[in-house]
Design a protein around this motif. Structure first.
Motif, PDB file in Angstrom:
ATOM      1  N   ALA A   1      -6.973   8.807  -6.346  1.00 23.82           N
ATOM      2  CA  ALA A   1      -5.695   8.300  -6.554  1.00 23.82           C
ATOM      3  C   ALA A   1      -5.455   7.333  -7.840  1.00 23.82           C
ATOM      4  CB  ALA A   1      -5.314   7.007  -5.209  1.00 23.82           C
TER       5      ALA A   1
ATOM      6  N   LEU B   1      -2.945   8.181 -10.649  1.00 24.71           N
ATOM      7  CA  LEU B   1      -2.053   7.167 -11.047  1.00 24.71           C
ATOM      8  C   LEU B   1      -2.169   6.921 -12.789  1.00 24.71           C
ATOM      9  CD1 LEU B   1       0.097   4.644 -11.027  1.00 24.71           C
ATOM     10  CD2 LEU B   1      -2.041   3.412 -10.879  1.00 24.71           C
TER      11      LEU B   1
ATOM     12  N   ASN C   1       5.860  12.457 -11.389  1.00 26.43           N
ATOM     13  CA  ASN C   1       4.523  12.203 -10.806  1.00 26.43           C
ATOM     14  C   ASN C   1       4.543  10.678 -10.433  1.00 26.43           C
ATOM     15  OD1 ASN C   1       4.318  14.294 -13.014  1.00 26.43           O
ATOM     16  ND2 ASN C   1       2.486  14.559 -11.796  1.00 26.43           N
TER      17      ASN C   1
ATOM     18  N   TRP D   1       4.034   9.141  -6.858  1.00 22.08           N
ATOM     19  CA  TRP D   1       2.826   8.324  -6.357  1.00 22.08           C
ATOM     20  C   TRP D   1       3.458   6.962  -5.724  1.00 22.08           C
ATOM     21  CZ3 TRP D   1       0.237   3.651  -6.619  1.00 22.08           C
ATOM     22  CH2 TRP D   1      -1.399   3.831  -6.732  1.00 22.08           C
ATOM     23  N   PHE D   2       4.311   6.411  -5.956  1.00 25.22           N
ATOM     24  CA  PHE D   2       4.844   5.367  -5.286  1.00 25.22           C
ATOM     25  C   PHE D   2       5.542   5.542  -4.318  1.00 25.22           C
ATOM     26  CE2 PHE D   2       3.941   3.509  -9.396  1.00 25.22           C
ATOM     27  CZ  PHE D   2       3.097   2.183  -8.969  1.00 25.22           C
TER      28      PHE D   2
ATOM     29  N   SER E   1       4.916   7.740  -2.032  1.00 23.93           N
ATOM     30  CA  SER E   1       3.780   7.941  -1.052  1.00 23.93           C
ATOM     31  C   SER E   1       3.705   6.918  -0.267  1.00 23.93           C
ATOM     32  CB  SER E   1       2.779   8.782  -1.838  1.00 23.93           C
ATOM     33  OG  SER E   1       2.955   9.856  -2.329  1.00 23.93           O
ATOM     34  N   LEU E   2       3.508   5.704  -1.252  1.00 25.21           N
ATOM     35  CA  LEU E   2       3.248   4.516  -0.396  1.00 25.21           C
ATOM     36  C   LEU E   2       4.175   3.862   0.425  1.00 25.21           C
ATOM     37  CD1 LEU E   2       1.690   2.638  -3.405  1.00 25.21           C
ATOM     38  CD2 LEU E   2       0.432   3.836  -1.572  1.00 25.21           C
TER      39      LEU E   2
ATOM     40  N   TYR F   1      -2.506   9.321   0.358  1.00 24.47           N
ATOM     41  CA  TYR F   1      -1.099   9.609   0.287  1.00 24.47           C
ATOM     42  C   TYR F   1      -0.806   9.713  -0.942  1.00 24.47           C
ATOM     43  CZ  TYR F   1       0.124   8.718   5.226  1.00 24.47           C
ATOM     44  OH  TYR F   1      -0.009   9.024   6.627  1.00 24.47           O
ATOM     45  N   SER F   2      -0.962   8.905  -1.880  1.00 28.62           N
ATOM     46  CA  SER F   2      -0.748   9.021  -3.387  1.00 28.62           C
ATOM     47  C   SER F   2      -1.628  10.357  -4.020  1.00 28.62           C
ATOM     48  CB  SER F   2      -1.019   7.819  -4.123  1.00 28.62           C
ATOM     49  OG  SER F   2       0.047   6.742  -3.685  1.00 28.62           O
TER      50      SER F   2
ATOM     51  N   THR G   1      -0.470  13.885  -2.518  1.00 25.08           N
ATOM     52  CA  THR G   1       0.794  14.415  -3.019  1.00 25.08           C
ATOM     53  C   THR G   1       0.621  14.965  -4.411  1.00 25.08           C
ATOM     54  OG1 THR G   1       1.462  12.000  -3.325  1.00 25.08           O
ATOM     55  CG2 THR G   1       2.391  13.043  -1.475  1.00 25.08           C
ATOM     56  N   GLN G   2       0.046  14.127  -5.264  1.00 31.23           N
ATOM     57  CA  GLN G   2      -0.147  14.411  -6.586  1.00 31.23           C
ATOM     58  C   GLN G   2      -0.952  15.676  -6.630  1.00 31.23           C
ATOM     59  OE1 GLN G   2       1.220  12.431 -10.152  1.00 31.23           O
ATOM     60  NE2 GLN G   2       1.512  12.011  -8.060  1.00 31.23           N
TER      61      GLN G   2
ATOM     62  N   GLY H   1      10.993   7.902   0.045  1.00 31.54           N
ATOM     63  CA  GLY H   1      10.001   7.371   1.116  1.00 31.54           C
ATOM     64  C   GLY H   1      10.489   7.503   2.486  1.00 31.54           C
TER      65      GLY H   1
END
Length: 341
Positions: free
Chosen positions: A51, A55, A69, A73-74, A76-77, A125-126, A129-130, A228
């Motif tokens: 993760a 990031l 990207n 990343w965010f 996903s949160l 999650y982050s 997905t990445q 999200g």
């Protein structure tokens, strides 16, 4: 007995080796050497490190003019905050009588929400997905449009996620509630088929599609929040066909199996039919992390041979092979494409 630790939760957590009555309501921290087995801190390092790597890569892409990207990343949160609390505490949302208690995580080094949410799951999650987006982007699929890119992401997520999902129960990373017939059945071996379809493919593909379509010039934060929050709606829609046969687990299994087969067929066709261009940059994250992830999962599988309950070894093997073919395609592109940091 507290409402958060009813009889079902108590039985599942005791099977994992701890008492859900004896938990910290906000956060708990324990030494990694005190965990149930050695694969658990290894998993934490793999996921949390991935993760962070993701990031750093996302920030580099953002500075280079591509916000997708970082938005993914965010987003996903945000998705995590929407979807996880009802799964862990259905009684908070009035869902306990509908869905019941679903599963419990084991105790990891850092845990939140009454030991229900490990830190590595927040990072997962982050990271994940990445991983899927970068592979598909590097293969050039998103040049054909966001929808085809999301279809490819659904397959990549399926093959990379299920090598993790199928090995979790035997290594006591988590445990499903076997008495929950509403959510946890039908199952492929010890893994609910709804988890295999909705979490492993539909959610990640829908989130990626939304982020790619929404991310761009302008206010990025509202777009991240929207992606999200809307992602669970795609899961509800994808779950409708099997829900028609709610009282017939055999029919549900067939419907979910057909949907999973469509993920494989459609995703495989999209990836195979995408021209292998030589000018799509392949990032360091895409070059190294997916292979490291698969390698660690392989080590975990070897350590779990002979344990029970185990997931479907045949399906996990198919996923390993599918992920290997995806990486082979990626490395063929890499050999002709410019590398990036």
């Amino acid at each position: 007995m507290s409402a958060d630790c009813g009889p079902a939760a108590d039985a599942v957590t005791r099977g994992l080796g701890f008492d859900c009555h004896d938990v910290s309501p906000v956060i708990s921290v324990r030494p990694p050497w005190d965990l149930a087995n050695w694969t658990m801190p290894l998993l934490e390092v793999l996921v949390i490190g991935g993760a962070v790597f993701a990031l750093v890569h996302a920030i580099r892409r953002y500075r280079a003019g591509d916000p997708v990207n970082l938005a993914l990343w965010f987003a996903s949160l945000v998705y995590l905050l929407v979807i996880e609390p009802p799964l862990y505490f259905p009684e908070w949302f009035g869902l306990d009588r509908i869905y019941g208690f679903i599963f419990a995580h084991n105790r990891f080094t850092v845990q939140f929400m009454g030991d229900r949410l490990p830190l590595y799951i927040v990072a997962f999650y982050s990271m994940f997905t990445q991983l899927a987006y970068e592979i598909v982007r590097s293969l050039g699929v998103f040049r054909r449009g966001a929808l085809l890119g999301a279809v490819a992401v659904a397959l990549v997520c399926q093959v990379f996620y299920e090598v993790f999902d199928q090995i979790g129960p035997p290594l006591r990373w988590w445990a499903w509630n076997p008495d929950n017939v509403v959510v946890n059945h039908p199952a492929l071996a010890s893994v609910p088929m709804t988890s295999m379809l909705l979490f492993a493919s539909v959610s990640m593909a829908a989130m990626t599609y939304l982020v790619v379509r929404l991310a761009g010039n302008g206010w990025l934060v509202p777009r991240i929040l929207l992606a999200g929050v809307l992602t669970p709606l795609a899961m509800v829609i994808a779950g409708i066909p099997s829900s028609v046969f709610r009282d017939n687990t055999t029919a549900q299994a067939w419907v979910l199996g057909i949907e999973l087969a469509l993920v494989w067929l459609a995703g495989g066709w999209v990836i195979a039919s995408t021209p292998r261009t030589s000018d799509e940059p392949v990032s360091a994250f895409a070059r190294y992390y997916p292979a490291v992830y698969l390698g660690v999962m392989a080590v975990c599988w070897l350590s779990a041979l002979g344990m029970a309950p185990v997931g479907s070894g045949l399906y996990a093997l198919a996923c390993f092979l599918g992920a290997g073919l995806v990486l082979a395609a990626l490395y063929r592109v890499r050999s002709r494409a410019p590398a990036t940091a």
